[in-house]
Enzyme design. Structure first.
Site, PDB file in Angstrom:
ATOM      1  N   LYS A   1       0.822  -1.215   0.000  1.00  0.00           N
ATOM      2  CA  LYS A   1       0.000   0.000   0.000  1.00  0.00           C
ATOM      3  C   LYS A   1       0.858   1.269   0.000  1.00  0.00           C
ATOM      4  CE  LYS A   1      -4.037  -2.221   0.537  1.00  0.00           C
ATOM      5  NZ  LYS A   1      -3.636  -3.643   0.487  1.00  0.00           N
TER       6      LYS A   1
HETATM    7  C1  LIG Z   1      -4.209  -4.726   0.057  1.00  0.00           C
HETATM    8  C2  LIG Z   1      -3.389  -5.930  -0.034  1.00  0.00           C
HETATM    9  C3  LIG Z   1      -3.633  -6.918  -1.014  1.00  0.00           C
HETATM   10  C4  LIG Z   1      -4.786  -6.819  -1.982  1.00  0.00           C
HETATM   11  O1  LIG Z   1      -4.609  -5.770  -2.913  1.00  0.00           O
HETATM   12  P1  LIG Z   1      -5.884  -5.217  -3.711  1.00  0.00           P
HETATM   13  O2  LIG Z   1      -5.381  -4.050  -4.453  1.00  0.00           O
HETATM   14  O3  LIG Z   1      -6.895  -4.824  -2.667  1.00  0.00           O
HETATM   15  O4  LIG Z   1      -6.376  -6.314  -4.569  1.00  0.00           O
HETATM   16  C5  LIG Z   1      -2.789  -8.008  -1.069  1.00  0.00           C
HETATM   17  N1  LIG Z   1      -1.764  -8.154  -0.192  1.00  0.00           N
HETATM   18  C6  LIG Z   1      -1.511  -7.238   0.756  1.00  0.00           C
HETATM   19  C7  LIG Z   1      -0.385  -7.477   1.699  1.00  0.00           C
HETATM   20  C8  LIG Z   1      -2.303  -6.096   0.872  1.00  0.00           C
HETATM   21  O5  LIG Z   1      -2.029  -5.207   1.824  1.00  0.00           O
END
Ligand SMILES: *Cc1c(COP(=O)(O)O)cnc(C)c1O
Length: 497
Positions: free
Chosen positions: A112
């Site tokens: 993120k």
């Molecule tokens: C948010 C997240 C995901 C999923 O990503 P999306 O964009 O919501 O599909 C996968 N792995 C981790 C560690 C995340 O923080």
């Protein structure tokens, strides 16, 4: 040429990038989409040699056409700096025949950060451009990683407040600890009794709560969103797929122009959608493998064309993917429906009222680049252990979902296309699950903090600074509420009540 944004549901039209970023969600509840996907008109030679920040500028300027060069470069400079623990920002690591794109070198050690380090600056710049006098209130539901990464990005950014809701029993101990110890006078956190979808649905409702919005307006406050529905988050995520391709050219893993596959551990469908945008811009991507955990709503969707959230909800070892409503999928539907906003709006109404919708056959054909597959808890655990034994490399459970799925995909299809796996979290963020997979007998009894040392001892992956500081950090947030109390909580935090 100027690029303008339209709501997927036909409401807001011809909105500038800065307005779309500032608003987050369109006023009809739809998501903003660019009126066309710009081409990445750079040569492979150029792409291969660009540093991360320079590539980020090349992508962002094609989407955010009302920002000046200086504005974009300033946002990018503040984002991708020494807060990342490597100047490469997103290194590509080859292990046992797959290419792991490590997206966890930012301050919260999960992917993120890749978008949420830059979004606050894009948002502050957008507010200035729109001459918004109001203070921006960021309201976010998180399944674990978004909330922390958003707070880390927004903490003490002037003119902003950030409020984060997370499911009390739906995040890992380390994720929770990261959130409740968050510093910054403008950061607010509350745990809710419920799951991520309860939190997300309530947040979406608050964004459309006319009474609340006008009350806020009087107090000089305006909502915006840091969730992956904000176009200002989606676009920066395109960058690292192109960058991964550049690194593969550099290392000689592929020839310029050779097609690759991508495998993405998916929850809200933002990360994999960014990969699809990269493909639409011209990056040679063949298959997009959408990897789900036990919550396999997307697997069923890509297999059968029906989206159905009426099903049991599982808490898994990959909590950031424990999601039954993948919000960003609406953007893909919009493209697959050839921009037919009526059709998208009607599917979304079905989802709202019946919890399910069925795609017309014409739309399904457009999605043939996608492949949905899932991995259950045993498969995830076995994959972590297998890769560790084969190579000494340790991956987190989210990444392991994609890694396990890729293994099965290759076995079933014989497809030898080189594949990039989006590696979305540091194994340290989920040390307990990772160590359990490697050797339950030895590690299960150790407490969370001892386990960091355990992981550092068994693996070659260094102990991130961000985790070292957690043990002694002070708890600053301890609110636990029912979802029905979210509205009142927001009003109280904003001093409206
Ligand atoms: C948010 C997240 C995901 C999923 O990503 P999306 O964009 O919501 O599909 C996968 N792995 C981790 C560690 C995340 O923080």
């Amino acid at each position: 040429m100027d690029l303008l944004y339209n709501s997927t549901r036909g409401g807001d039209q011809d909105v500038t990038a800065s307005r779309a970023i500032l608003a987050g969600l369109a006023s009809d509840g739809g998501l903003y989409m660019p009126d066309h996907i710009p081409a990445l008109d750079l040569s492979f030679d150029q792409i291969r040699d660009l540093a991360y920040a320079d590539l980020a500028y090349e992508i962002l300027r094609r989407f955010f056409t009302d920002f000046t060069e200086e504005e974009l470069k300033s946002c990018i400079r503040k984002a991708y700096d020494a807060k990342f623990d490597t100047p490469v920002i997103a290194p590509l690591v080859k292990q046992d025949d797959a290419y792991y794109l490590e997206l966890f070198h930012g301050p919260t050690i999960a992917f993120k950060d890749m978008a949420l380090q830059v979004l606050p600056h894009l948002l502050a710049t957008a507010a200035k451009k729109q001459q918004a006098e109001e203070k921006i209130v960021i309201l976010t539901a998180t399944s674990g990683d978004t909330g922390k990464a958003a707070m880390e990005g927004f903490a003490d950014v002037p003119g902003t407040e950030i409020i984060v809701f997370y499911p009390k029993d739906g995040v890992s101990p380390v994720q929770e600890r990261q959130m409740v110890t968050q510093t910054g006078a403008n950061t607010h956190v509350a745990a809710i009794r419920g799951n991520f979808d309860d939190a997300q649905s309530a947040v979406k409702k608050l964004f459309r709560d006319e009474a609340l919005i006008s009350e806020m307006k009087e107090a000089g406050l305006i909502f915006s969103s840091a969730n992956s529905i904000n176009i200002g988050r989606l676009v920066p995520q395109i960058v690292y797929y192109v960058y991964a391709y550049a690194q593969m050219m550099q290392s000689g893993a592929i020839e310029a122009g050779e097609e690759i596959n991508v495998a993405v551990p998916t929850g809200n469908f933002g990360n994999i959608l960014a990969a699809y945008f990269a493909k639409q811009m011209g990056l040679p991507v063949a298959k997009l493998i959408c990897a789900s955990n036990q919550n396999r709503v997307l697997t069923d969707f890509f297999e059968g064309g029906t989206y159905d959230k009426n099903r049991p909800f599982y808490l898994s070892s990959s909590p950031s993917m424990d999601i039954l409503i993948s919000s960003n999928l609406e953007r893909l539907l919009y493209l697959a429906a050839d921009l037919d906003t009526e059709l998208v709006a009607s599917l979304m109404r079905d989802l709202q009222t019946k919890g399910r919708y069925e795609m017309p056959a014409s739309m399904r054909e457009k999605l043939s680049d996608f492949l949905g597959m899932c991995a259950d808890e045993d498969a995830v655990s076995s994959e972590i252990c297998r890769l560790y034994q084969a190579s000494g490399y340790v991956i987190d459970p989210h990444t392991a979902v994609a890694s396990a799925v890729l293994g099965r995909y290759k076995e079933e299809t014989g497809d030898q296309t080189k594949t990039v796996i989006a590696s979305t979290a540091s194994p340290y963020k989920f040390a307990r699950a990772v160590l359990h997979a490697i050797d339950a007998v030895q590690f299960d009894a150790h407490d969370d903090y001892t386990q960091f040392a355990d992981l550092a001892a068994v693996s070659s992956v260094p102990w991130p600074k961000a985790v070292k500081k957690l043990a002694e950090a002070e708890v600053r947030h301890d609110l636990l509420i029912d979802p029905e109390m979210m509205r009142d909580t927001v009003r109280r935090i904003l001093k409206l009540a």
